[in-house]
Write a protein that holds these residues in place. Structure first.
Motif: not given
Length: 426
Positions: A148-165
């Motif tokens: 869970v994390a909030n931020g923005e990348s390339h103009g789009k907001k996100y509420s989570s980060i994908a890890t350990n793919l």
């Protein structure tokens, strides 16, 4: 943390299919691009790079494999190998140019042993023969841990980060072209504990958002251009899929031209979905810059209109230096366009007044003539007013032609010719 199962759908240009003997190769299958946000989840470049090697050697089944209960299962499961294996697997998995890429190798002889494999071979042969240029849809199946994390990348907001793919397989979607939206593509995966996990299906080419009409330039273009034509506002969307240290040079109606780190120019098609999302399609082709690129868009027309606006403001004594496009257009409307419209409206008002005055004079003359003719006619003044002025003048000039019955003033009424006549005498 619990792992989450994800299916990411993408498309491969049919031109990327080749054949050697009975072995087919589908090149440059893109699983994701650096720092893309899909379904409000960020896929960081470092996590994509770290997980890409897990794709090597993984099966490429016909569709995402399911068990007899209709539950999604791992492609390495025996039931999956028995039902979905078509002699295809991933190789040369790598992370380069800001993208997760892999090739798919298909053993033609092995594929011909199954109905789905035969269908795949027929499709690949059609792609090589250029009788079917439709993209080949594929979908990577992977597990990840969501933070869970909030931020923005390339103009789009996100509420989570994908890890350990960690990749499980790469499905070839022979019967599912374009399928798998987040609303429709939810399945169930039977995990190692025998329980069911929800599977989320997304499309890599649904991101990023369409930003063609943002800002003052976008607002100005909405007045002068067709909104189906793309302009430089989609730069941010297209930049997501470019190699590192590359930049966009030109954007046209269906393709864009970009430059790589070595200074070479590349032309590549892109697609704008109904939802407004932008994505690259196909593979880039190296080009040489000439005087102009084809096809020509309305960009030049827009610049011409802007130049005309600036010239008109300068002629009116208005300084345009430092003005935004919105301010320039507003100044043009108030200083140049509105006075012309006001002057035109004033001229129209004067013309209407002259017409009204002329009509009033004609009506007065008509009323006076009608009153004059009515004194010696069985028609009333109102009856005579129904005739035009020219017609009343004709009546007065030639009484015999007018519907005016002259009275018998000062004359005796003529005798009745049947007076004293008796029918009974017959």
């Amino acid at each position: 943390m619990a792992k989450k199962r994800i299916h990411i759908i993408s498309a491969v240009n049919a031109a990327n299919v080749s054949k050697s003997g009975t072995t087919y190769t589908i090149r440059d299958v893109c699983g994701a691009v650096d720092d893309i946000v899909m379904n409000r989840r960020l896929y960081p470049a470092d996590q994509l790079a770290a997980g890409v090697k897990s794709l090597n050697g993984k099966p490429a089944p016909a569709g995402h494999p399911k068990n007899s209960k209709g539950q999604h299962i791992s492609a390495a499961n025996g039931e999956a190998l028995a039902s979905a294996w078509i002699g295809a697997y991933c190789t040369n998995a790598r992370h380069e140019g800001g993208r997760t890429l892999t090739d798919i190798v298909v053993n033609g002889d092995m594929a011909q042993a199954t109905e789905q494999g035969k269908k795949l071979v027929a499709r690949l042969d059609a792609a090589i023969a250029s009788t079917n240029a439709d993209p080949i849809h594929v979908s990577t199946g992977l597990n990840l841990i969501e933070v869970v994390a909030n931020g923005e990348s390339h103009g789009k907001k996100y509420s989570s980060i994908a890890t350990n793919l960690h990749y499980d397989h790469l499905a070839i979607l022979l019967d599912e072209p374009g399928a798998g939206t987040p609303e429709e593509g939810v399945g169930m995966f039977l995990n190692s504990d025998g329980g069911e996990d929800e599977i989320e299906t997304i499309k890599v080419n649904q991101d990023p958002e369409d930003r063609r009409y943002e800002g003052a330039i976008g607002w100005l273009r909405s007045f002068f251009t067709n909104k189906d034509i793309s302009f430089d506002q989609i730069y941010d969307g297209l930049r997501v899929g470019l190699p590192e240290n590359s930049w966009i040079r030109e954007v046209f109606a269906s393709y864009a031209v970009w430059s790589d780190e070595a200074g070479k120019l590349w032309r590549q098609d892109y697609h704008v979905a109904e939802s407004g999302s932008v994505a690259w399609v196909g593979q880039p082709v190296e080009v040489v810059r000439q005087v102009s690129y084809e096809p020509v868009t309305n960009q030049q027309e827009i610049d011409t209109v802007k130049e005309q606006i600036i010239a008109a403001l300068n002629a009116a004594g208005i300084k345009t230096e430092g003005l935004t496009d919105t301010q320039a257009l507003a100044a043009y409307n108030s200083v140049v366009k509105k006075p012309v419209e006001d002057e035109l409206a004033a001229e129209k008002g004067k013309s209407k007044k002259l017409e009204d005055d002329k009509k009033a004079v004609e009506n007065a003359e008509r009323d006076a003539l009608a009153t004059e003719l009515a004194t010696n006619s069985q028609l009333t003044v109102d009856d005579l007013k129904l005739f035009s002025l020219e017609r009343l003048k004709a009546f007065k000039a030639n009484a015999s032609a007018a519907p005016v019955v002259v009275g018998n003033s000062g004359q005796k009424t003529p005798a009745d010719e049947f007076a004293g006549y008796d029918l009974n005498k017959l």
